[in-house]
Motif scaffolding. Structure first.
Motif, PDB file in Angstrom:
ATOM      1  N   UNK A  46       0.806  -1.215   0.000  1.00  0.00           N
ATOM      2  CA  UNK A  46       0.000   0.000   0.000  1.00  0.00           C
ATOM      3  C   UNK A  46       0.845   1.274   0.000  1.00  0.00           C
ATOM      4  N   UNK A  47       2.127   1.147   0.351  1.00  0.00           N
ATOM      5  CA  UNK A  47       2.980   2.337   0.411  1.00  0.00           C
ATOM      6  C   UNK A  47       3.783   2.521  -0.883  1.00  0.00           C
ATOM      7  N   UNK A  48       3.196   2.156  -2.038  1.00  0.00           N
ATOM      8  CA  UNK A  48       3.869   2.369  -3.322  1.00  0.00           C
ATOM      9  C   UNK A  48       4.356   3.821  -3.381  1.00  0.00           C
ATOM     10  N   UNK A  49       5.644   4.035  -3.677  1.00  0.00           N
ATOM     11  CA  UNK A  49       6.240   5.374  -3.498  1.00  0.00           C
ATOM     12  C   UNK A  49       5.590   6.500  -4.285  1.00  0.00           C
ATOM     13  N   UNK A  50       5.251   6.269  -5.546  1.00  0.00           N
ATOM     14  CA  UNK A  50       4.743   7.363  -6.367  1.00  0.00           C
ATOM     15  C   UNK A  50       3.217   7.320  -6.396  1.00  0.00           C
ATOM     16  N   UNK A  51       2.619   8.251  -5.699  1.00  0.00           N
ATOM     17  CA  UNK A  51       1.167   8.336  -5.585  1.00  0.00           C
ATOM     18  C   UNK A  51       0.632   9.423  -6.523  1.00  0.00           C
ATOM     19  N   UNK A  52      -0.680   9.472  -6.762  1.00  0.00           N
ATOM     20  CA  UNK A  52      -1.264  10.503  -7.643  1.00  0.00           C
ATOM     21  C   UNK A  52      -1.249  11.885  -6.980  1.00  0.00           C
ATOM     22  N   UNK A  53      -0.059  12.428  -6.802  1.00  0.00           N
ATOM     23  CA  UNK A  53       0.098  13.763  -6.228  1.00  0.00           C
ATOM     24  C   UNK A  53       1.436  14.323  -6.692  1.00  0.00           C
ATOM     25  N   UNK A  54       1.719  15.557  -6.349  1.00  0.00           N
ATOM     26  CA  UNK A  54       2.977  16.181  -6.749  1.00  0.00           C
ATOM     27  C   UNK A  54       4.130  15.625  -5.916  1.00  0.00           C
ATOM     28  N   UNK A  55       5.251  15.346  -6.607  1.00  0.00           N
ATOM     29  CA  UNK A  55       6.468  14.907  -5.940  1.00  0.00           C
ATOM     30  C   UNK A  55       7.620  15.792  -6.408  1.00  0.00           C
TER      31      UNK A  55
END
Length: 435
Positions: free
Chosen positions: A105-114
């Motif tokens: 569940x902690x996949x690094x790249x989420x649908x948000x700004x990085x």
């Protein structure tokens, strides 16, 4: 032995409307509204929306849907249905769904700004995102177009050493101990060897990794990058530029013809690329300096041109331009002395429009043994390392020219992406060796 059947690829589904298909891939999105669930998947060839209707599937399939998380791998079977609103114009009516590889569940790249540093730390995952996929598709298209261009024109693809005792440029070197032979260097260029190969085959090109130990953090620099280097026997500097402008025009048109969806994903203004057609303006260095001084630059005759100077020069043009005949002191030792002005050499830099700077450096090579020997000594280069290179002028010397096109800089320009680091799968920068 029985062969395993390869799964159907998403890109082939528009031709299978009304048929059953099984597709394997990775989850990009899921959503559910009670008895109807939607899964968006990718498989590297496209994007597919899958529709799972609870009353129409087994309990096992519905339970498998509940277990799906971002970037887990799974396979899905069902009927291919036309849907103009769906990605690719089709969707899959699911009859069976099977989880293959779970994703935490902690996949690094989420649908948000990085931030960029975070994304580079996770480059192995960043590559899966639509923008990066588009850039890599264009890179692949350009690489294939390079081979097609030269193959169709009778060039021989040749491979030159990555470990070498001879250097070609003034920029920094990566050195390593080489058994009892002293230091070897990671190749900055394949050009010197390309000249020897041109004497054997007439028209050759090399295509491989090159290395520069420059302590530079600009958006145009990598420590490891790929370069394409043709070398042509009996081509002078004018024929050399003819080849360069035909080559770059070919690459741009090829991307426009075959990678429009990728350009659309990148929101590239293709009207700018459509104007890239040979011939390109050719401007003498001396005239370029005068133009820059009128535009407020402090550059003086004899100095190399910086990124800001290059941007000023191209702002009035819609195609790449050539800057020709630089001062001898600003360029490499192997360039041919200009008979019309011995202070300069017969060379050119091709500058891309829109401020992307130099994408090609080329020159007619010095074919006079004594002049080349003098230049090697002037640069305090080890004669023993260049004895074979001097031999090319001693035994059947000939007029010849070539150039080097930086692949990643060219990709950055064509894609319209501001930084070169996105144009190679795993960038090597001054402060980055991971992943």
């Amino acid at each position: 032995m029985t062969r395993t059947t390869e799964p159907t690829r998403i890109s082939s589904l528009p031709g299978l409307v009304g048929q059953q298909a099984t597709v394997s891939g990775w989850v990009t999105h899921t959503r559910s509204s009670g008895k109807v669930a939607f899964v968006t998947m990718r498989d590297g060839t496209g994007i597919l929306q899958c529709v799972v209707v609870k009353p129409q599937v087994s309990a096992e399939t519905w339970e498998a849907f509940q277990q799906l998380t971002l970037e887990c791998s799974f396979s899905v079977s069902g009927e291919v249905k036309a849907d103009a609103r769906a990605p690719g114009g089709v969707e899959l009516g699911v009859t069976e769904l099977r989880l293959i590889g779970p994703s935490a569940l902690d996949y690094p790249i989420q649908p948000k700004e990085h931030g960029v540093d975070f994304l580079l730390d996770n480059r192995h995952f960043w590559l899966r995102t639509p923008r990066q996929v588009a850039i890599m598709r264009i890179r692949n298209e350009i690489e294939q177009a390079i081979h097609d261009f030269f193959y169709e024109r009778g060039f021989l693809r040749t491979d030159t050493p990555i470990l070498t005792a001879a250097i070609g440029e003034r920029s920094g070197l990566f050195a390593t101990e080489y058994f009892d032979e002293g230091n070897a260097y990671l190749a900055q260029t394949g050009q010197l060897y390309g000249e020897a190969l041109a004497a054997a085959f007439g028209k050759i090109y090399t295509f491989g990794p090159t290395f520069r130990a420059e302590k530079s953090k600009t958006r145009r620099h990598l420590t490891e990058f790929w370069m394409i280097e043709p070398e042509v026997a009996f081509n002078d500097t004018h024929a050399n530029m003819d080849l360069q402008e035909d080559f770059v025009s070919f690459l741009v048109q090829r991307v426009l013809e075959r990678q429009m969806p990728a350009l659309k994903e990148l929101e590239r203004d293709v009207s700018k690329l459509e104007k890239v057609k040979a011939p390109f303006p050719r401007i003498d260095y001396t005239d370029a300096v005068a133009t820059l001084q009128k535009k407020g630059s402090a550059v003086q005759w004899g100095e190399d041109l910086g990124a800001e100077d290059e941007a000023l020069l191209v702002e009035d043009y819609e195609t790449p331009i050539f800057i020709c005949n630089y001062p001898k002191e600003a360029k490499a030792f192997y360039m041919k002395e200009n008979p019309a002005d011995p202070r300069t050499v017969l060379c050119d830099d091709m500058l891309a429009p829109e401020g992307y700077g130099e994408i090609i450096g080329g020159s007619q090579r010095e074919d006079d043994y004594d002049k080349l020997l003098h230049r090697i000594k002037e640069e305090h280069l080890p004669l023993e390392a260049y004895s074979w290179y001097l031999d090319l002028r001693k035994y059947g010397t000939f007029v010849h020219s070539g150039f080097g096109l930086g692949l990643e800089r060219t990709i950055a320009w064509i894609c319209g992406t501001p930084h070169i680091r996105e144009c190679i799968p795993f960038p090597r920068l001054m402060t980055r060796l991971h992943p």
